[in-house]
Motif scaffolding. Structure first.
Motif, PDB file in Angstrom:
ATOM      1  N   ASP A 124       0.861  -1.242   0.023  1.00  0.00           N
ATOM      2  CA  ASP A 124       0.043  -0.340   0.097  1.00  0.00           C
ATOM      3  C   ASP A 124       1.031   0.753  -0.165  1.00  0.00           C
ATOM      4  N   ARG A 126       0.753   4.203   0.678  1.00  0.00           N
ATOM      5  CA  ARG A 126       0.045   5.396   1.961  1.00  0.00           C
ATOM      6  C   ARG A 126       1.191   4.530   3.181  1.00  0.00           C
ATOM      7  N   THR A 127       0.767   3.704   3.133  1.00  0.00           N
ATOM      8  CA  THR A 127       1.489   3.152   5.208  1.00  0.00           C
ATOM      9  C   THR A 127       2.277   2.121   4.538  1.00  0.00           C
ATOM     10  N   LYS A 128       2.827   1.921   3.448  1.00  0.00           N
ATOM     11  CA  LYS A 128       3.933   1.089   3.472  1.00  0.00           C
ATOM     12  C   LYS A 128       3.724  -1.141   3.569  1.00  0.00           C
ATOM     13  N   ALA A 129       2.723  -1.107   4.006  1.00  0.00           N
ATOM     14  CA  ALA A 129       1.975  -2.036   4.319  1.00  0.00           C
ATOM     15  C   ALA A 129       1.569  -2.940   3.006  1.00  0.00           C
ATOM     16  N   ASP A 150       3.556  -5.636   7.774  1.00  0.00           N
ATOM     17  CA  ASP A 150       4.648  -4.701   7.385  1.00  0.00           C
ATOM     18  C   ASP A 150       6.291  -6.190   7.182  1.00  0.00           C
TER      19      ASP A 150
END
Length: 187
Positions: A124, A126-129, A150
């Motif tokens: 993602d 936005r979240t880097k997840a 993550d």
């Protein structure tokens, strides 16, 4: 002849996302790309004009009205001239080395027995997840493996029953032999 690849992307509007996707593809190109096929699937005038102005390895096919994701991508596969197809959504933002696992499979540096298609790990932005790292099934319901986590999966390649259609690699002959995407798949 060395192996080659066609990137196929169906576009219906989403001009800003499409621009970012193509910019990231130019920034982090893949050496094996023979052509990029974009299917304009009934976009508005602004998106149509942008797509018509594209140059380079890009081949554009235009549907006056939307025929949907599955049929639009099938059209791209039919017109491809490559051994391999890499289907990519127009909202992807590629990062450095995105192409390495795909390239190693195409060049047969890595062999995966009975490979149907090869997906990727998607983050993602936005979240880097993790948003997608394969699809698992629990009680008949699909879900994205490691979604929201993550920590990347262990190992370079993993086997799953399915991957997301947002980004996957498949031999052209196999894709056509299995009939491509179900033409009823419209979204």
């Amino acid at each position: 002849m060395p192996p080659n690849l066609t990137i196929i992307t169906a576009v219906r509007n989403c001009l800003d996302e499409t621009k970012l996707f193509l910019q990231s593809l130019r920034q982090f190109p893949m050496e094996l790309i023979k052509e990029i096929i974009i299917i304009d699937d009934g976009s508005d005038t602004e998106t149509q004009n942008f797509l018509r102005a594209l140059r380079g390895k890009i081949r554009l096919f235009t549907n006056d009205n939307s025929i949907g994701f599955g049929p639009a991508n099938n059209l791209g596969a039919k017109h491809s001239k490559s051994d391999w197809l890499l289907f990519m959504n127009n909202d992807l933002v590629l990062t450095e080395n995105w192409d390495k696992p795909f390239g190693r499979i195409i060049k047969e540096e890595d062999k995966l027995d009975q490979l149907g298609c090869l997906g990727n790990v998607q983050l993602d932005p936005r979240t880097k997840a993790i948003d997608h790292a394969g699809i698992t099934f629990s009680k008949g319901h699909p879900s994205h493996f490691l979604q929201g986590e993550d920590r990347l999966p262990d190992g370079e390649f993993s086997e799953y029953l399915a991957v997301t259609g947002a980004c996957f690699l498949m031999r052209r002959d196999l894709f056509l032999d299995v009939g491509g995407f179900d033409p009823k798949y419209k979204t």
